[in-house]
Design an enzyme around this catalytic site. Structure first.
Site, mmCIF file in Angstrom:
data_model
loop_
_atom_site.group_PDB
_atom_site.id
_atom_site.type_symbol
_atom_site.label_atom_id
_atom_site.label_comp_id
_atom_site.label_asym_id
_atom_site.label_seq_id
_atom_site.Cartn_x
_atom_site.Cartn_y
_atom_site.Cartn_z
ATOM 1 N N LYS A 65 16.363 -42.050 56.761
ATOM 2 C CA LYS A 65 16.480 -42.760 58.032
ATOM 3 C C LYS A 65 17.058 -41.858 59.123
ATOM 4 O O LYS A 65 16.390 -41.552 60.092
ATOM 5 C CB LYS A 65 17.303 -44.038 57.852
ATOM 6 C CG LYS A 65 16.595 -45.052 56.947
ATOM 7 C CD LYS A 65 17.450 -46.252 56.671
ATOM 8 C CE LYS A 65 16.681 -47.346 55.939
ATOM 9 N NZ LYS A 65 16.284 -46.995 54.573
ATOM 10 N N ASP A 70 27.835 -48.072 51.534
ATOM 11 C CA ASP A 70 26.416 -47.726 51.572
ATOM 12 C C ASP A 70 26.067 -47.565 53.048
ATOM 13 O O ASP A 70 25.963 -48.542 53.779
ATOM 14 C CB ASP A 70 25.593 -48.842 50.931
ATOM 15 C CG ASP A 70 24.080 -48.624 51.072
ATOM 16 O OD1 ASP A 70 23.657 -47.596 51.656
ATOM 17 O OD2 ASP A 70 23.323 -49.496 50.604
ATOM 18 N N TRP A 117 20.634 -55.712 50.457
ATOM 19 C CA TRP A 117 21.105 -54.518 49.752
ATOM 20 C C TRP A 117 22.481 -54.736 49.148
ATOM 21 O O TRP A 117 22.767 -54.268 48.031
ATOM 22 C CB TRP A 117 21.073 -53.311 50.679
ATOM 23 C CG TRP A 117 19.703 -53.063 51.230
ATOM 24 C CD1 TRP A 117 19.343 -53.042 52.550
ATOM 25 C CD2 TRP A 117 18.495 -52.834 50.487
ATOM 26 N NE1 TRP A 117 17.984 -52.818 52.662
ATOM 27 C CE2 TRP A 117 17.442 -52.688 51.421
ATOM 28 C CE3 TRP A 117 18.206 -52.751 49.124
ATOM 29 C CZ2 TRP A 117 16.117 -52.466 51.036
ATOM 30 C CZ3 TRP A 117 16.885 -52.527 48.731
ATOM 31 C CH2 TRP A 117 15.869 -52.389 49.680
#
Length: 357
Positions: free
Chosen positions: A193, A169, A101
């Protein structure tokens, strides 16, 4: 058969949240209308999004210098939207690459300007956190991924950004522990999540960092427009925002981020102790950098991976297969994960280990 949900995202949600959300699909707050039917500018939904925004700030301990947005496009959209809004036309930004990511974020930022990779852990397949780096003078910001869902690493202390604006992030560990949120200029996270259902992206911005890029930004991508409109610049993901509200309420009712962290450590300690003690499995991540959310590992003999996954499937263990880009095995243990599910998996791992001897 009871299923144990170890999926990495979309992932497990508290049963109470699922029940309340399902009720709202039929009748939202006794209105005789579904949450899927109400207008996003009605007082009914305005109350929902305002409470959700307020709870984000409360749980993070942030003041009015920050704005909370509920956007769409996931964290992947933020890989682009962050540099578009914050990276000056002739400037540069610093990025930490701890995995897939972070790498994607760097690739997106490079479209808009100079993205300098100041730390990179590809030399060891992103199995550790490189904390020894220097942020180049004049960098607009330092971007990092707080928890690497695919690789199973996590920052347990903030990166040393100095006076440089810190961007995070936090998609896979937001609301799982107390953090110095106020040391960040911007935080973003896909909600699917620890913060709700897929479809909503939470963005927390220190408002004074906006408006300095010198770019002509498309209105829908300009954070300033979303701040001014209180996340109502266009139709927000109404149902996903409502599920986030229910999840945020649940976190607060359970004891907040301190309690979430306490539970996360208990779950992780139980799992990692078994992982370290069983001969058939091999840990991947350096011990000091192991994630409390996503544990990655392999079988010592690659041929044993398939039968172990088959055993997991037979026993209702869902989501144990590793990310398609790296393979192996992965166990995600988010806020709503019952300790009983981790214990059930540990028992199964011990059973599998014994069968190989």
């Amino acid at each position: 058969m009871k299923r144990h949900n170890f999926n990495s995202g979309p992932s497990i949600l508290p049963e109470e949240v699922l029940r309340r959300a399902s009720e709202a699909v039929i009748d939202f707050n006794g209105l005789g209308l579904s949450i899927l039917e109400i207008g996003h500018r009605t007082p009914w939904f305005t109350e929902v999004i305002e409470e959700a925004r307020s709870l984000v700030k409360e749980l993070m301990g942030l003041d009015e210098t920050y704005s909370v947005l509920f956007l769409q496009g996931g964290a992947t959209m933020q890989f682009m939207q962050v540099p578009l809004n914050l990276l000056p036309v002739d400037g540069s930004a610093a990025y930490i690459n701890n995995g897939i990511w972070g790498g994607k974020a760097i690739k997106e930022a490079s479209v808009f300007g100079k993205a300098v990779t100041v730390a990179d852990t590809a030399d060891r397949s992103h199995s550790y956190i490189n904390k020894d780096f220097i942020v180049p003078e004049g960098s607009s910001y330092l971007h990092y991924t707080s928890n690497n869902t695919v690789e199973g690493t996590q920052w347990h202390d903030l990166p040393a950004a100095g006076q440089t604006a810190l961007i995070a992030d936090m998609s896979s560990d937001i609301f799982s522990r107390p953090v110095a949120f106020d040391k960040h200029a911007l935080i973003y996270a896909g909600a699917q999540k620890n913060a709700g259902a897929a479809g909503a992206t939470i963005v927390v911005i220190k408002k004074d960092i906006l408006g300095h890029s010198g770019r002509n930004i498309s209105p829908i991508l300009d954070y300033q427009n979303h701040v001014k409109a209180n996340s109502m610049f266009n139709t927000p993901p109404v149902f996903a925002v409502y599920v986030s509200l229910l999840t945020l309420r649940w976190i607060k009712q359970q004891g907040g981020l301190t309690e979430m962290e306490k539970r996360a450590k208990v779950r992780a300690d139980l799992f990692y102790q078994a992982l370290d003690n069983l001969d058939v499995f091999t840990p991947i991540v350096a011990k000091e950098d192991r994630s409390l959310m996503n544990a990655t590992f392999t079988t010592k003999d690659k041929a044993l991976e398939a039968p172990f996954l088959a055993l997991c499937d037979e026993n209702g263990m869902v989501g144990v297969k590793g990310h398609r880009s790296v393979g192996g095995l992965r166990v995600s243990m988010y806020n709503a994960m019952p300790l009983e599910s981790v214990q059930a998996l540990v028992d199964l791992m011990e059973q599998f280990d014994k069968a190989q001897k």
